[in-house]
Design a protein around this motif. Sequence first.
Motif, mmCIF file in Angstrom:
data_model
loop_
_atom_site.group_PDB
_atom_site.id
_atom_site.type_symbol
_atom_site.label_atom_id
_atom_site.label_comp_id
_atom_site.label_asym_id
_atom_site.label_seq_id
_atom_site.Cartn_x
_atom_site.Cartn_y
_atom_site.Cartn_z
ATOM 1 N N VAL A 93 18.482 26.770 18.224
ATOM 2 C CA VAL A 93 18.226 25.852 17.213
ATOM 3 C C VAL A 93 17.664 26.345 16.245
ATOM 4 O O VAL A 93 17.722 26.305 15.008
ATOM 5 C CB VAL A 93 17.421 24.625 17.842
ATOM 6 N N GLU A 94 16.820 27.399 16.333
ATOM 7 C CA GLU A 94 16.005 28.085 15.281
ATOM 8 C C GLU A 94 17.098 28.915 14.423
ATOM 9 O O GLU A 94 16.834 29.096 13.322
ATOM 10 C CB GLU A 94 14.976 29.067 15.911
ATOM 11 N N GLY A 131 7.313 18.639 9.389
ATOM 12 C CA GLY A 131 7.844 19.578 8.478
ATOM 13 C C GLY A 131 7.153 20.814 7.786
ATOM 14 O O GLY A 131 7.568 21.300 6.975
ATOM 15 N N GLY A 156 20.306 25.543 13.732
ATOM 16 C CA GLY A 156 19.939 24.412 13.494
ATOM 17 C C GLY A 156 19.460 24.057 12.155
ATOM 18 O O GLY A 156 18.769 24.821 11.411
ATOM 19 N N SER A 157 19.341 22.650 11.769
ATOM 20 C CA SER A 157 18.478 22.239 10.549
ATOM 21 C C SER A 157 16.909 21.963 11.147
ATOM 22 O O SER A 157 16.712 22.074 12.172
ATOM 23 C CB SER A 157 18.964 20.913 9.975
ATOM 24 N N ALA A 158 16.230 21.817 10.084
ATOM 25 C CA ALA A 158 14.745 21.535 10.068
ATOM 26 C C ALA A 158 14.821 20.253 11.152
ATOM 27 O O ALA A 158 13.783 20.445 12.013
ATOM 28 C CB ALA A 158 14.064 21.270 9.088
ATOM 29 N N ASP A 159 15.690 19.377 10.733
ATOM 30 C CA ASP A 159 15.489 18.091 11.832
ATOM 31 C C ASP A 159 15.812 18.406 13.057
ATOM 32 O O ASP A 159 15.144 17.776 14.121
ATOM 33 C CB ASP A 159 16.589 17.104 11.147
ATOM 34 N N SER A 160 16.828 19.372 13.265
ATOM 35 C CA SER A 160 17.083 19.599 14.867
ATOM 36 C C SER A 160 16.251 20.161 15.286
ATOM 37 O O SER A 160 15.976 20.155 16.515
ATOM 38 C CB SER A 160 18.461 19.902 14.870
ATOM 39 N N VAL A 161 15.471 21.454 14.742
ATOM 40 C CA VAL A 161 14.350 22.035 15.266
ATOM 41 C C VAL A 161 13.303 21.082 15.693
ATOM 42 O O VAL A 161 12.977 21.196 16.871
ATOM 43 C CB VAL A 161 13.849 22.971 14.414
#
Length: 152
Positions: free
Chosen positions: A27-28, A106, A31-36
């Motif tokens: 995910v890092e 965030g 993925g997006s910030a939301d998925s992280v």
Amino acid sequence: MKKTVHLIAGILAVSTIATFFLSTVLVELLGSADSVAAVKRLIVIPGLFILVPAIAATGGSGFALSKTRRGRLIDAKKKRMRFIAANGVLVLIPCAIVLNAWASAGSFDTRFYLVQALELVAGATNLVLMGLNMRDGLNLSGRFRATPTTPR
Ligand code: HEM
């Protein structure tokens, strides 16, 4: 019974840490910030509520199984288990909790990635030590004898 608990809890503990590690790296990287943030949340709840009892059950049943046994493999497993538990309580759990808090706010700054790197190193260390405990456990139970003539 103790043996079955030990086998199942050991496999569950190793698979849980491996899942945390792989999902974090993937995910890092992809993925997006939301998925992280979602992965960091899932690692804390339900993740830690699966991992901590699994490690406790593995250690507890392991020490119970080794009460009447002695030897190099048992000593090595006990020594590794102490390190695995300390690493979990002092590094992995606090890292998972702060990373979840920062990701949900965030806050992906240098501090986040430093703690993330520390968590990955500690997770990889525990994976290796748990893998060695599995190998020695399978040798002790006779399921997997790498060196049958060596006294253990
Ligand atoms: C995360 C840590 C550990 C993992 C992943 C682990 C894993 C395993 C596995 C996969 C087996 C083989 C079970 C079977 O074939 O039925 C085993 C056996 C065994 N483990 Fe562990 N173990 C861990 C910690 C410990 C600890 C701390 C001790 C205490 C010294 C211990 C003592 C034993 C003993 C005595 C056996 C042989 C049981 C028998 O067949 O009589 N283990 N372990």
